[in-house]
Design a protein around this motif. Structure first.
Motif, PDB file in Angstrom:
ATOM      1  N   THR A 248     117.180  39.928  26.107  1.00 15.96           N
ATOM      2  CA  THR A 248     116.525  39.244  27.237  1.00 15.96           C
ATOM      3  C   THR A 248     117.534  38.900  28.320  1.00 15.96           C
ATOM      4  OG1 THR A 248     114.888  38.304  25.717  1.00 15.96           O
ATOM      5  CG2 THR A 248     115.058  37.300  27.886  1.00 15.96           C
ATOM      6  N   GLU A 251     118.451  42.083  30.212  1.00 21.13           N
ATOM      7  CA  GLU A 251     117.386  42.490  31.139  1.00 21.13           C
ATOM      8  C   GLU A 251     117.340  41.566  32.353  1.00 21.13           C
ATOM      9  OE1 GLU A 251     113.527  43.453  29.491  1.00 21.13           O
ATOM     10  OE2 GLU A 251     114.442  43.736  27.512  1.00 21.13           O
ATOM     11  N   LEU A 434     110.361  37.274  31.747  1.00 20.74           N
ATOM     12  CA  LEU A 434     111.550  37.239  30.892  1.00 20.74           C
ATOM     13  C   LEU A 434     112.068  35.819  30.711  1.00 20.74           C
ATOM     14  CD1 LEU A 434     113.446  40.424  32.128  1.00 20.74           C
ATOM     15  CD2 LEU A 434     112.598  40.016  29.813  1.00 20.74           C
TER      16      LEU A 434
END
Length: 652
Positions: A248, A251, A434
């Motif tokens: 995460t 990203e 996210l």
């Protein structure tokens, strides 16, 4: 050699400030904080003491203005915790995080009551410290000589009095609250407890063992409930959570980078329209200024029209006066006229009517002046109206032009930025998702961390149970005798006083009733020299620390001494804070001051593995400065020679 089960070490103190944070890091062994007066040296120990449960903290002006909360990272029997406390409200619950300062946000804190008046959701802070240090929760008699005496619990604060010699107690005749009978009685009972000398200690230790076993069962039960829940909900493993969090973050970093690139591209591609934007800006500015100018002109026009009306009213009044004068006869007597409206009688006293007495020529001249003013105002009115008409024409033209410019800019930029805006909106939406995922994963991580802490707590309690069991067996086989404990501490104190050395170092022991030092067969509080009391009080606390290191005791492995050079001759006579140094004690000699520090260095090297000594002083012995540098954690100097000018180094 190291036998104490109450291992307490300070890693870091951090004061959270309004503008910045103030940090002091500590290490094993000897830690020295020194420097000029009024630089906040003592406040560091004061804050440490407060974060270990003291009722209040000395709020000097800089601390009150700049500080908000304080953090203390500690090791309690090798397990790390961070204590957080509001420095402005001592009654607030104390938060304890089972982590270091950097990882606080990844754990759930305990909420603990600062004293025994009100418990937090997780109990009392004192009980937490005692249990973490494997110190039994016991009660002592308020009146030990009475069989039916009420009992009172021993708190961590009672024990810590033997670990902290503050600047008011160094060399003080009434050390450890000697004149307060109730408090001093409890201090003596606490001394006995620390050294396993209480008559009821075996029974209390057995009770504590039972409590430890009960608590272990509760922790294991909670651990089983949590693990069962995690299994039933197919909760991710710790490795899986960490992997998800790592992915995460990767990203998120990628999306942040892409959004930054789009923003940079948008800025670059639209730079070609900068001249058009500048024209729009200038037109908008011109329109705003014209609106302001028009408002001013309209206000002036309104004022001139109002003034013109006032002048006309004045002219009408003056002309009426002339008409009246022409009608009324030229006499000073009263005249009687008939009213043209009602045929009634009107009596006029010409003596009391000044208007009628004016000469008609004077009134006519005044009328001429007023008419000239009206003519001037008419000119101004025409001029202002024309100016307003011109401004309105310009505004219409400029607004039309502004609309054309904006349409041109919108049409051109829309073709360029629309694809980027759509792409950026999509990335922004992914970023929000996210972030939500990250928060959820962090929550899961906290739960996993709590589960690990439960497991560690269970293991720790198992070790504590074993350790308490061994101590209990030792107590049953060979309970320490008061005489032996007193003699051992006396020997340590005697060796210390001969090392300094003091004159006539004889008759040194510990009083069996007060547990305070005796020197030259005189009780500590009967020593007349402040310098001698300083040497003895410091030596007494050091002796307790050394005895605890050699024997089973409940004294924490920390000693804090504030202003160790108080009442002593340091590097020169003038620098001494004392008016109480007697020549016959020879404590003006800087060598004795140096010997005290040499003793601390040797002690630090002997006990550095676990024990920690924190010393505050105004200066260091001049012949030992180089040797002591490795032990200095903070050096404050108002002239900029030290690490900073003070603990709160950005105060005015």
């Amino acid at each position: 050699m190291i036998k104490s089960s109450a291992k307490l070490k300070i890693n870091k103190l951090e004061l959270i400030g309004r503008d910045k944070n103030y940090i002091v890091e500590f290490h094993n062994g000897l830690n020295i904080i020194y420097g000029d007066s009024d630089t906040g040296k003592s406040s560091i120990l004061n804050l440490v003491n407060y974060l270990l449960g003291s009722k209040n903290v000395y709020m000097y002006e800089e601390l009150e203005v700049h500080g908000t909360d304080a953090l203390l990272e500690v090791l309690l029997n090798d397990e790390v915790f961070t204590i957080k406390r509001n420095i402005h409200n001592a009654n607030d619950f104390i938060e304890v995080y089972p982590s270091n300062i950097e990882d606080m946000e990844n754990t759930f804190p305990l909420q603990l009551g600062p004293d025994y008046k009100k418990a937090g959701s997780d109990g009392f802070f004192s009980d937490f410290l005692l249990e973490s240090l494997n110190i039994p929760l016991v009660e002592v008699k308020q009146a030990p000589t009475k069989p039916d005496s009420k009992t009172i619990r021993v708190s961590f604060r009672d024990i810590f009095k033997f670990c902290y010699l503050n600047q008011d107690d160094v060399g003080n005749k009434d050390i450890l609250d000697r004149k307060n009978f109730v408090v001093f009685t409890k201090n003596k009972e606490t001394f006995k407890f620390i050294h396993n000398l209480l008559d009821t200690q075996i029974l209390q230790m057995e009770k504590e063992l039972g409590e430890k076993r009960r608590k272990r069962s509760e922790i294991l039960e909670e651990y089983n409930i949590v693990t069962s829940f995690l299994r039933d909900t197919r909760f991710d493993t710790e490795d899986s959570i960490n992997h998800t969090l790592q992915q995460t973050n990767l990203e998120l970093n990628f999306i942040e980078s892409e959004i930054s690139k789009i923003n940079a591209t948008l800025l670059s591609d639209t730079n070609k329209f900068e001249n058009l934007r500048q024209d729009i800006f200038l037109l908008e500015k011109q329109i705003n200024e014209s609106h302001t100018e028009k408002a001013i002109k309209e206000t002036q026009l309104e004022q001139n029209i109002r003034l013109k009306k006032e002048y006309k009213k004045d002219i009408d009044k003056l002309e009426a006066s002339i008409e009246v004068k022409e009608i009324i006869p030229d006499t000073e007597e009263e005249i009687d006229l008939s009213c043209p409206v009602c045929d009634g009688s009107i009596v006029i006293d010409l003596k009391d009517n000044p208007i009628i007495q004016y000469e008609p020529e004077i009134l006519k001249n005044e009328i001429k002046k007023l008419k000239l003013r009206i003519n001037d105002i008419d000119g101004l009115i025409i001029e202002q109206r024309n100016a307003i008409y011109l401004i309105e024409d310009n505004l219409i033209r400029w607004k039309r032009q502004l609309g054309e410019y904006k349409n041109t800019l919108d049409m051109n930029t829309k073709e360029i930025i629309s694809p980027y805006l759509a792409q950026r909106d999509e990335l922004t939406s992914k970023r929000a998702a996210l972030h939500e995922t990250k928060q959820r994963v962090l929550y899961f991580q906290k739960i996993r961390t709590k589960l690990n802490k439960l497991n560690q707590s269970a293991e720790t309690i198992v070790e504590q149970i074993a350790e308490l069991g061994e101590k209990l067996e030792e107590l049953k086989k060979d309970t320490p005798e008061l005489e032996k404990v007193i003699n051992d501490i006396s020997d340590i104190l005697s060796e210390y006083l001969n090392t300094i050395p003091i004159r006539n170092a004889h008759g040194i022991s510990i009083n069996k009733n007060s547990f305070l030092p005796i020197v030259r067969k005189k009780d500590y509080y009967n020593l007349t020299s402040g310098g001698l009391r300083t040497i003895v009080s410091v030596g007494y606390f050091i002796s307790l620390l050394i005895y605890g290191a050699k024997n089973n005791s409940y004294l924490p492995t920390l000693l804090m001494i504030d202003t160790i050079g108080k009442y002593l001759g340091t590097n020169n006579i003038a620098s001494s804070t004392s008016k109480d140094i007697a020549d016959d004690e020879e404590l003006k000699d800087p060598k004795k001051y140096g010997n005290l520090y040499k003793y601390l260095i040797n002690l630090s090297e002997t006990l550095s593995e676990t024990y920690q000594i924190i010393v505050v002083d105004n200066q260091l012995p001049s012949d030992l400065e180089n040797q002591l540098t490795q032990y200095v954690v903070k050096h404050f100097s108002v002239d900029g020679v030290g690490d900073s000018k003070g603990f709160i180094d950005n105060a005015e």
